[in-house]
Motif scaffolding. Structure first.
Motif, PDB file in Angstrom:
ATOM      1  N   GLN A  69      17.950  -0.888   2.423  1.00 21.76           N
ATOM      2  CA  GLN A  69      16.938  -1.414   2.668  1.00 21.76           C
ATOM      3  C   GLN A  69      15.730  -0.783   1.278  1.00 21.76           C
ATOM      4  N   ASP A  70      15.940  -1.275   0.278  1.00 20.62           N
ATOM      5  CA  ASP A  70      14.843  -1.189  -0.549  1.00 20.62           C
ATOM      6  C   ASP A  70      13.318  -1.407  -0.695  1.00 20.62           C
ATOM      7  N   ALA A  71      13.206  -2.146   0.535  1.00 21.63           N
ATOM      8  CA  ALA A  71      11.937  -2.318   0.782  1.00 21.63           C
ATOM      9  C   ALA A  71      10.604  -1.676   1.821  1.00 21.63           C
ATOM     10  N   SER A  72       9.864  -1.821   1.856  1.00 20.07           N
ATOM     11  CA  SER A  72       9.076  -0.848   2.653  1.00 20.07           C
ATOM     12  C   SER A  72       8.664  -2.063   2.781  1.00 20.07           C
ATOM     13  N   PRO A  73       9.014  -1.887   4.837  1.00 22.36           N
ATOM     14  CA  PRO A  73       8.067  -2.849   5.512  1.00 22.36           C
ATOM     15  C   PRO A  73       7.326  -2.399   6.131  1.00 22.36           C
ATOM     16  N   PHE A  74       6.129  -0.661   5.325  1.00 18.29           N
ATOM     17  CA  PHE A  74       4.510  -0.383   5.287  1.00 18.29           C
ATOM     18  C   PHE A  74       4.175  -0.954   4.239  1.00 18.29           C
ATOM     19  N   GLU A  75       4.232  -1.905   2.944  1.00 14.04           N
ATOM     20  CA  GLU A  75       4.018  -1.503   2.061  1.00 14.04           C
ATOM     21  C   GLU A  75       4.518  -2.382   1.153  1.00 14.04           C
ATOM     22  N   SER A  76       3.963  -3.672   0.550  1.00 14.54           N
ATOM     23  CA  SER A  76       4.099  -4.703   0.278  1.00 14.54           C
ATOM     24  C   SER A  76       4.548  -4.638  -1.566  1.00 14.54           C
ATOM     25  N   SER A  77       3.546  -3.645  -2.023  1.00 13.27           N
ATOM     26  CA  SER A  77       3.061  -3.126  -3.326  1.00 13.27           C
ATOM     27  C   SER A  77       2.002  -2.170  -3.253  1.00 13.27           C
ATOM     28  N   ASP A  78       1.942  -1.880  -5.179  1.00 12.43           N
ATOM     29  CA  ASP A  78       0.882  -0.940  -4.943  1.00 12.43           C
ATOM     30  C   ASP A  78      -0.444  -1.201  -4.660  1.00 12.43           C
ATOM     31  N   ALA A  79      -0.350  -2.869  -4.820  1.00  9.39           N
ATOM     32  CA  ALA A  79      -1.770  -3.344  -4.928  1.00  9.39           C
ATOM     33  C   ALA A  79      -2.763  -2.976  -3.762  1.00  9.39           C
ATOM     34  N   ASP A  80      -1.793  -2.503  -2.918  1.00 13.59           N
ATOM     35  CA  ASP A  80      -2.602  -2.023  -1.759  1.00 13.59           C
ATOM     36  C   ASP A  80      -3.151  -1.416  -2.435  1.00 13.59           C
ATOM     37  N   TYR A  81      -3.064  -0.374  -2.597  1.00 16.54           N
ATOM     38  CA  TYR A  81      -3.276   1.038  -3.287  1.00 16.54           C
ATOM     39  C   TYR A  81      -4.796   0.739  -3.912  1.00 16.54           C
ATOM     40  N   ASP A  82      -5.329   0.660  -3.622  1.00 17.84           N
ATOM     41  CA  ASP A  82      -6.742   0.600  -4.374  1.00 17.84           C
ATOM     42  C   ASP A  82      -7.307   1.451  -5.117  1.00 17.84           C
ATOM     43  N   GLY A  83      -8.530   1.418  -5.906  1.00 20.82           N
ATOM     44  CA  GLY A  83      -9.595   2.410  -6.257  1.00 20.82           C
ATOM     45  C   GLY A  83     -10.254   1.391  -6.244  1.00 20.82           C
ATOM     46  N   ALA A  84     -10.460   0.091  -5.685  1.00 24.23           N
ATOM     47  CA  ALA A  84     -11.488  -0.760  -6.220  1.00 24.23           C
ATOM     48  C   ALA A  84     -11.853  -1.330  -5.184  1.00 24.23           C
ATOM     49  N   ALA A  85     -11.634  -0.622  -4.102  1.00 22.42           N
ATOM     50  CA  ALA A  85     -12.813  -0.422  -2.460  1.00 22.42           C
ATOM     51  C   ALA A  85     -14.364  -0.129  -3.327  1.00 22.42           C
ATOM     52  N   GLY A  86     -14.593   0.399  -4.003  1.00 20.68           N
ATOM     53  CA  GLY A  86     -15.919   0.934  -4.453  1.00 20.68           C
ATOM     54  C   GLY A  86     -15.529   2.596  -5.172  1.00 20.68           C
ATOM     55  N   VAL A  87     -16.448   2.827  -5.530  1.00 22.54           N
ATOM     56  CA  VAL A  87     -16.297   3.990  -6.615  1.00 22.54           C
ATOM     57  C   VAL A  87     -16.989   5.025  -6.065  1.00 22.54           C
ATOM     58  N   ASP A  88     -16.057   5.895  -5.776  1.00 21.92           N
ATOM     59  CA  ASP A  88     -17.077   7.413  -5.528  1.00 21.92           C
ATOM     60  C   ASP A  88     -16.556   7.643  -6.086  1.00 21.92           C
ATOM     61  N   PHE A  89     -16.379   8.006  -7.200  1.00 22.09           N
ATOM     62  CA  PHE A  89     -16.928   9.903  -8.745  1.00 22.09           C
ATOM     63  C   PHE A  89     -18.170   9.429  -9.022  1.00 22.09           C
ATOM     64  N   THR A  90     -19.273   9.049  -8.022  1.00 23.69           N
ATOM     65  CA  THR A  90     -20.344   9.015  -8.620  1.00 23.69           C
ATOM     66  C   THR A  90     -20.979  10.947  -9.438  1.00 23.69           C
TER      67      THR A  90
END
Lengths: 288, 71
Positions: free
Chosen positions: B45-66
């Motif tokens: 089983q190479d796929a993770s049941p908890f993560e379909s892709s690194d696209a879920d890992y976002d930095g796009a939900a808001g820029v916190d580096f202010t």
């Protein structure tokens, strides 16, 4: 705050400021005191409990379950002057295999909770994740949650503990840093270097990645490289995510610029804050 | 409504009624001396049941580096 980034309180320029707390509006001392009290209470629970399972039903901070660890195996912090590598196919396959063993041990309640937290499918699941993390990051404890909240968090803790039980190697994972408001990057690094003994705790669950290139950001951002045996690998099919447990204690090791293998035959230059997991002296095996 | 109470409501809405303490149902160490899957099964089983892709890992939900970038 998003759980794929971390706060590190490098805003205290002196030890006294850290003790006084309320630096930049962040009550460091109060949060540290809460953590110390929780660890002391957990130690007492450990000493009195008949079994680890009984203790874990009462503890407020999950213990590490890395009993099968080979500290020489896996990845470690990058030496200054050397290149930050990408994760290898071998490390992915090994981490995936260990994670698959752990997943086979999850009960349905744990699997549902962990899946909703790591890969939320709707706004409510995202809200639950963010509220849980905000609770811990603001100094909240497990006891302060309601029964559903406590059970949910324990399911997350239990899922990660099962992954740690199957893990046999060290990991080097990355996340992006939130520099405190009103603090420049230069100031932040200077203060961090001036307080090398100022350990940090990642209070909430943190989403990290084994591949620095997979983390959104630009070359001017600050990234954290963490050496740890903790957490659960969630990578697969070309991804390389890793979820770190709550209340993970880290010690500052180094900060500097590193060349990073970009996976395309070249390198990029990034500033890394290197931190290492602090091991707690806890009972990790069943009492005979 | 406090965040803790709202979290209780959201969890009950998402996962149903929660018993006062169902920790026994989420035991941490069941039979953990014996592997439940073989090396071969774990390798398959190479796929993770908890993560379909690194696209879920976002930095796009808001820029916190202010912080202003002075470098």
């Amino acid at each position: 705050m998003p759980y794929d980034r971390v706060n590190i309180q490098a805003t205290a320029t002196t030890a006294q400021q850290a003790v006084d707390g309320n630096v930049n509006g962040d009550n460091i001392a109060a949060r540290a005191a809460t953590l110390v009290a929780a660890r002391a209470a957990d130690a007492q629970i450990d000493a009195n409990a008949a079994s680890m399972q009984q203790a874990d039903a009462q503890r407020s901070i999950p213990r590490a379950r890395t009993d099968n660890l080979n500290e020489q195996a896996g990845r470690h912090l990058t030496d200054p002057g050397t290149e930050v590598p990408r994760p290898s196919i071998f490390s992915h396959r090994t981490n995936r295999r260990n994670a698959n063993r752990a997943i086979a041990r999850l009960n349905p309640a744990q699997a549902a909770a962990f899946s909703s937290f790591v890969s939320p499918q709707n706004a409510r699941q995202r809200s639950i994740r963010d509220t849980v993390n905000q609770h811990f990051e603001s100094g909240g404890t497990l006891d302060q949650l309601g029964p559903a909240g406590r059970n949910f968090v324990r399911r997350l803790d239990g899922s990660i503990q099962k992954a740690e039980r199957e893990n046999d190697r060290m990991h080097t994972v990355y996340t992006r840093l939130n520099v405190p408001d009103g603090t420049s990057r230069r100031e932040f690094l200077a203060r961090l270097r001036a307080n090398p003994s100022h350990n940090q705790t990642l209070a909430g669950f943190t989403r990290a990645n084994h591949d620095l290139n997979k983390i959104e950001g630009n070359d001017n951002d600050l990234y954290v490289q963490i050496e740890t045996s903790r957490g659960m690998y969630v990578g697969g099919n070309g991804s390389s995510g890793h979820v770190l447990p709550r209340n993970l204690d880290l010690e500052f090791v180094n900060a500097g610029e590193f060349d990073v293998d970009d996976g395309q035959g070249g390198t990029t230059r990034k500033t890394l804050i290197q931190m290492r997991e602090v091991r707690q002296n806890e009972r990790t095996t069943a009492r005979q | 409504m406090t965040d803790v109470n709202r979290l209780e409501d959201e969890l009950k809405g998402e996962f149903g009624t929660v018993e006062a303490d169902d920790f026994e149902a989420t035991e941490v160490y069941p039979n953990d001396d014996e592997p439940l899957v073989s090396d071969e099964e774990a390798d398959e089983q190479d796929a993770s049941p908890f993560e379909s892709s690194d696209a879920d890992y976002d930095g796009a939900a808001g820029v916190d580096f202010t912080a202003p970038d002075e470098d």
